[in-house]
Write a protein that holds these residues in place. Structure first.
Motif, PDB file in Angstrom:
ATOM      1  N   ALA A 220       6.734   1.959  -2.272  1.00 33.34           N
ATOM      2  CA  ALA A 220       5.551   1.344  -1.677  1.00 33.34           C
ATOM      3  C   ALA A 220       4.403   2.342  -1.599  1.00 33.34           C
ATOM      4  O   ALA A 220       3.251   2.011  -1.909  1.00 33.34           O
ATOM      5  CB  ALA A 220       5.888   0.810  -0.285  1.00 33.34           C
ATOM      6  N   ALA A 221       4.702   3.569  -1.200  1.00 31.64           N
ATOM      7  CA  ALA A 221       3.654   4.589  -1.109  1.00 31.64           C
ATOM      8  C   ALA A 221       3.052   4.888  -2.476  1.00 31.64           C
ATOM      9  O   ALA A 221       1.841   5.102  -2.602  1.00 31.64           O
ATOM     10  CB  ALA A 221       4.229   5.864  -0.492  1.00 31.64           C
ATOM     11  N   ALA A 222       3.908   4.900  -3.501  1.00 26.86           N
ATOM     12  CA  ALA A 222       3.404   5.158  -4.854  1.00 26.86           C
ATOM     13  C   ALA A 222       2.466   4.053  -5.325  1.00 26.86           C
ATOM     14  O   ALA A 222       1.605   4.277  -6.179  1.00 26.86           O
ATOM     15  CB  ALA A 222       4.572   5.300  -5.827  1.00 26.86           C
ATOM     16  N   LYS A 223       2.621   2.846  -4.761  1.00 28.72           N
ATOM     17  CA  LYS A 223       1.766   1.715  -5.142  1.00 28.72           C
ATOM     18  C   LYS A 223       0.501   1.625  -4.293  1.00 28.72           C
ATOM     19  O   LYS A 223      -0.349   0.767  -4.548  1.00 28.72           O
ATOM     20  CB  LYS A 223       2.541   0.396  -4.996  1.00 28.72           C
ATOM     21  CG  LYS A 223       3.767   0.264  -5.870  1.00 28.72           C
ATOM     22  CD  LYS A 223       4.325  -1.158  -5.827  1.00 28.72           C
ATOM     23  CE  LYS A 223       4.793  -1.557  -4.457  1.00 28.72           C
ATOM     24  NZ  LYS A 223       5.409  -2.900  -4.429  1.00 28.72           N
ATOM     25  N   ALA A 224       0.377   2.462  -3.278  1.00 24.16           N
ATOM     26  CA  ALA A 224      -0.649   2.264  -2.254  1.00 24.16           C
ATOM     27  C   ALA A 224      -2.071   2.314  -2.787  1.00 24.16           C
ATOM     28  O   ALA A 224      -2.966   1.689  -2.230  1.00 24.16           O
ATOM     29  CB  ALA A 224      -0.478   3.295  -1.138  1.00 24.16           C
TER      30      ALA A 224
ATOM     31  N   THR B 167       7.233  -6.445  -6.043  1.00 23.96           N
ATOM     32  CA  THR B 167       6.971  -6.975  -4.709  1.00 23.96           C
ATOM     33  C   THR B 167       5.587  -6.535  -4.228  1.00 23.96           C
ATOM     34  O   THR B 167       5.252  -5.359  -4.305  1.00 23.96           O
ATOM     35  CB  THR B 167       8.036  -6.472  -3.713  1.00 23.96           C
ATOM     36  OG1 THR B 167       9.319  -6.901  -4.153  1.00 23.96           O
ATOM     37  CG2 THR B 167       7.759  -6.989  -2.322  1.00 23.96           C
ATOM     38  N   PRO B 168       4.777  -7.457  -3.747  1.00 24.46           N
ATOM     39  CA  PRO B 168       3.453  -7.070  -3.237  1.00 24.46           C
ATOM     40  C   PRO B 168       3.573  -6.032  -2.123  1.00 24.46           C
ATOM     41  O   PRO B 168       4.515  -6.055  -1.329  1.00 24.46           O
ATOM     42  CB  PRO B 168       2.884  -8.391  -2.705  1.00 24.46           C
ATOM     43  CG  PRO B 168       3.611  -9.450  -3.460  1.00 24.46           C
ATOM     44  CD  PRO B 168       4.989  -8.912  -3.690  1.00 24.46           C
ATOM     45  N   LEU B 169       2.625  -5.120  -2.074  1.00 25.97           N
ATOM     46  CA  LEU B 169       2.644  -4.068  -1.067  1.00 25.97           C
ATOM     47  C   LEU B 169       2.597  -4.689   0.327  1.00 25.97           C
ATOM     48  O   LEU B 169       1.721  -5.496   0.635  1.00 25.97           O
ATOM     49  CB  LEU B 169       1.447  -3.135  -1.272  1.00 25.97           C
ATOM     50  CG  LEU B 169       1.390  -1.904  -0.369  1.00 25.97           C
ATOM     51  CD1 LEU B 169       2.578  -0.997  -0.630  1.00 25.97           C
ATOM     52  CD2 LEU B 169       0.082  -1.141  -0.597  1.00 25.97           C
ATOM     53  N   ASN B 170       3.546  -4.296   1.168  1.00 26.92           N
ATOM     54  CA  ASN B 170       3.668  -4.873   2.499  1.00 26.92           C
ATOM     55  C   ASN B 170       4.071  -3.771   3.474  1.00 26.92           C
ATOM     56  O   ASN B 170       5.255  -3.447   3.603  1.00 26.92           O
ATOM     57  CB  ASN B 170       4.692  -6.008   2.499  1.00 26.92           C
ATOM     58  CG  ASN B 170       4.742  -6.748   3.821  1.00 26.92           C
ATOM     59  OD1 ASN B 170       4.322  -6.241   4.856  1.00 26.92           O
ATOM     60  ND2 ASN B 170       5.269  -7.965   3.789  1.00 26.92           N
ATOM     61  N   VAL B 171       3.098  -3.188   4.144  1.00 34.32           N
ATOM     62  CA  VAL B 171       3.379  -2.077   5.046  1.00 34.32           C
ATOM     63  C   VAL B 171       4.235  -2.523   6.223  1.00 34.32           C
ATOM     64  O   VAL B 171       5.045  -1.747   6.751  1.00 34.32           O
ATOM     65  CB  VAL B 171       2.065  -1.423   5.530  1.00 34.32           C
ATOM     66  CG1 VAL B 171       1.274  -2.371   6.393  1.00 34.32           C
ATOM     67  CG2 VAL B 171       2.346  -0.118   6.266  1.00 34.32           C
ATOM     68  N   ASP B 172       4.094  -3.790   6.635  1.00 31.42           N
ATOM     69  CA  ASP B 172       4.926  -4.290   7.736  1.00 31.42           C
ATOM     70  C   ASP B 172       6.403  -4.291   7.352  1.00 31.42           C
ATOM     71  O   ASP B 172       7.263  -3.944   8.172  1.00 31.42           O
ATOM     72  CB  ASP B 172       4.488  -5.707   8.117  1.00 31.42           C
ATOM     73  CG  ASP B 172       3.148  -5.730   8.810  1.00 31.42           C
ATOM     74  OD1 ASP B 172       3.037  -5.168   9.909  1.00 31.42           O
ATOM     75  OD2 ASP B 172       2.199  -6.298   8.246  1.00 31.42           O
ATOM     76  N   ALA B 173       6.711  -4.676   6.117  1.00 34.52           N
ATOM     77  CA  ALA B 173       8.100  -4.692   5.668  1.00 34.52           C
ATOM     78  C   ALA B 173       8.678  -3.286   5.612  1.00 34.52           C
ATOM     79  O   ALA B 173       9.842  -3.053   5.961  1.00 34.52           O
ATOM     80  CB  ALA B 173       8.200  -5.356   4.296  1.00 34.52           C
TER      81      ALA B 173
END
Length: 257
Positions: A147-151, A186-192
Motif C-alpha cells: 500500500a505504501a509503495a502505491k501511495a 486493490t484500491p489504496l485504502n489506508v483504513d484497511a
C-alpha cells in the motif's frame, strides 16, 4: 501454500538481490532473485556490512520490492539487523523506537543508533512465536508495504502489467504471485491497512514497514504517512522516534530507472 513470513523476508531482505534491470540483463542466479554481479554488486554488499547468510543487500533494493519502488528511493538496512529476518527487522525497529520514546530520549537518528539494534523480545506483539501469529503479522506487514509503495499513484495499470510480467520470471510460488497481484489491484485504502493492527505494537510495526517503502521527498507519500499515523492512533512522539529509528538504521539508496 502461501507463506507470508517467507515472502516478507524477500521484501525486506536483499541478499544477492539485484535490481530489475540487472535481472533483465541475464545475470547469473545466485540467490532468491539472482546474484549481484561485478564490482557494483560487491560494493553494495560491502557497504551493507558484508554479512553472510540471512539478509545482506538491504531493504527495498531488489526483487519484488525493487519492482514496486521503480525508480524511487529505497533504504538499505545496515548492521546486524540484516541477519534477523523480515518480521524481526520490523519488530526490532519498532521496539527500539518504543524503548527510546518511553525513556524520554530525544528523537534523533544519532540517539536511535547509540546501541546496536537487537531483536525484539520473543513471544511479544513485536516478535510473536506462534506460527499462526507470525503469519498473520507478516501478511499485515506485506499489505502495508505494498500500500505504501502505491501511495504516490505511480503504480498504474500499465506499471502493474510490467510488474506482473517481471514477477513471472521470478522463482515465486503461484500463491505469492497471486497475493502481490491482488494487493496491487486493490484500491489504496489506508483504513484497511490501519485496521489490521491488533495491538499498539503492531500499529508501530505497520508504520515502520510503510516508512521503509516511502519516499519522504514526495508530498503524496508524506500525506499518506500522516494519515496512516492518525488511523493507527500513534502518538506524535512515537512517530518521531519511529522516523528517527528507521533513518538511523538505514542508508538511503537510489533505485535504477
Amino acid at each position: 501454500m502461501f507463506d507470508p513470513k517467507s515472502l516478507l523476508d524477500q521484501f525486506i531482505g536483499g541478499l544477492n538481490q539485484g535490481s530489475p534491470n540487472q535481472r533483465d540483463q541475464g545475470q547469473q542466479p545466485g540467490g532468491p532473485f539472482g546474484q549481484l554481479g561485478g564490482a557494483s554488486g560487491n560494493d553494495l554488499l560491502q557497504k551493507a556490512g558484508g554479512f553472510l547468510g540471512g539478509f545482506g543487500g538491504g531493504a527495498m533494493t531488489g526483487g519484488i520490492a525493487g519492482l514496486l519502488l521503480g525508480s524511487k528511493k529505497g533504504r538499505k538496512i545496515a548492521g546486524s539487523a540484516l541477519t534477523y529476518g523480515g518480521m524481526a527487522v520490523a519488530g526490532a525497529l519498532a521496539y527500539r523506537a518504543y524503548q527510546n520514546y518511553q525513556a524520554g530520549k530525544q528523537a534523533t537518528p544519532a540517539v536511535a543508533t547509540e546501541t546496536p539494534l537487537l531483536p525484539p523480545p520473543s513471544d511479544t506483539p513485536f516478535n510473536p512465536t506462534q506460527p499462526t501469529d507470525q503469519q498473520s503479522l507478516s501478511r499485515n506487514l506485506l499489505r502495508a508495504m505494498i500500500a505504501a509503495a502505491k501511495a504516490d499513484g505511480h503504480i498504474d495499470a500499465t506499471e502493474q502489467t510490467n510488474i506482473f510480467a517481471q514477477m513471472d520470471r521470478m522463482p515465486l510460488t503461484a500463491e505469492d504471485k497471486a497475493f502481490v497481484m491482488d494487493e496491487l489491484r486493490t484500491p489504496l485504502n489506508v483504513d484497511a491497512v490501519a485496521s489490521a493492527a491488533r495491538t499498539p505494537e503492531e500499529a508501530a510495526e505497520i508504520y515502520t514497514v510503510s516508512l521503509l517503502a516511502i519516499d519522504l521527498d514526495h508530498p503524496a507519500e508524506r500525506a499518506y504517512l500522516a494519515q496512516l499515523a492518525t488511523k493507527l492512533r500513534l502518538e506524535d512522539g512515537l512517530v518521531a522516534h519511529l522516523h528517527a529509528t528507521v533513518e538511523g538504521a538505514t542508508v538511503p539508496v537510489q533505485q535504477p530507472a
